[in-house]
Write an enzyme that holds these catalytic residues in place. Structure first.
Site, PDB file in Angstrom:
ATOM      1  N   HIS A 106      81.972  30.630  20.705  1.00 31.68           N
ATOM      2  CA  HIS A 106      80.528  30.709  20.465  1.00 31.68           C
ATOM      3  C   HIS A 106      79.923  31.824  21.306  1.00 31.68           C
ATOM      4  CE1 HIS A 106      81.543  26.630  19.143  1.00 31.68           C
ATOM      5  NE2 HIS A 106      80.539  26.789  18.287  1.00 31.68           N
ATOM      6  N   TYR A 120      79.834  35.761  25.251  1.00 25.54           N
ATOM      7  CA  TYR A 120      80.791  35.345  24.239  1.00 25.54           C
ATOM      8  C   TYR A 120      81.773  34.412  24.930  1.00 25.54           C
ATOM      9  CZ  TYR A 120      79.086  38.779  20.904  1.00 25.54           C
ATOM     10  OH  TYR A 120      78.306  39.486  20.024  1.00 25.54           O
ATOM     11  N   CYS A 121      81.664  33.136  24.650  1.00 23.30           N
ATOM     12  CA  CYS A 121      82.497  32.095  25.249  1.00 23.30           C
ATOM     13  C   CYS A 121      83.646  31.843  24.268  1.00 23.30           C
ATOM     14  CB  CYS A 121      81.644  30.847  25.456  1.00 23.30           C
ATOM     15  SG  CYS A 121      82.478  29.521  26.294  1.00 23.30           S
ATOM     16  N   ILE A 122      84.832  32.341  24.614  1.00 31.88           N
ATOM     17  CA  ILE A 122      85.932  32.421  23.660  1.00 31.88           C
ATOM     18  C   ILE A 122      87.108  31.550  24.106  1.00 31.88           C
ATOM     19  CG2 ILE A 122      87.518  34.013  22.490  1.00 31.88           C
ATOM     20  CD1 ILE A 122      84.523  34.493  21.838  1.00 31.88           C
TER      21      ILE A 122
END
Length: 150
Positions: A106, A120-122
């Site tokens: 997200h 950007y939390c990946i």
């Protein structure tokens, strides 16, 4: 047509771990903090685990404290597709790799303002890290220039 193409479902099931498959194909989320790349700050690029397409560069990675790898931006915004996500009683923006349609994580607007304000939390399970020293050998020579002046 991009040289980075998603593999068939059968090939993905054969080559990915259960966690990698569940994250990328079923939009699951891996556990925070104990994932592979949360604490990795080596020089290199992060590619889509399903297609090999370069998505993020280590110079755009920062310590966010969220428990997952956090980046201020993708290598190219055209490689990422954003979708409204209303799952789990929240409203968020889901991030997917555009070519492979793999779920990555997200994006939030609470990142460092000096880096553009995005986080950007990946999921690590959606990525493969390519160390800078191996980029040319592994076919990522075209991305080495991104490290100039950084």
């Amino acid at each position: 047509m991009s040289k980075y193409q998603k593999k068939s479902e059968a090939e993905l099931k054969r080559t990915l771990t259960k966690l990698q498959f569940d994250v990328t194909q079923n939009a699951h989320t891996e556990p925070p903090y104990i994932n592979e790349y949360n604490r990795n700050f080596e020089k290199g690029i992060y590619v889509d685990i399903t297609s090999g397409e370069p998505l993020f560069i280590s110079t755009d990675k920062f310590k966010s404290g969220c428990g997952w790898p956090a980046f201020s931006k993708p290598i190219d915004k055209n490689l990422i597709a954003n979708y409204r996500d209303e799952s789990h009683g929240m409203i968020r923006t889901e991030v997917r790799a555009k070519n492979s349609d793999s779920h990555l994580g997200h994006v939030f607007n609470d990142g460092p303002s000096e880096l553009g304000g995005l986080r950007y939390c990946i999921n690590s399970a959606a990525l493969k890290f390519i160390p800078f020293e191996e980029m040319e050998k592994l076919g990522y020579k075209d991305y080495i220039h991104l490290f100039k002046n950084k």
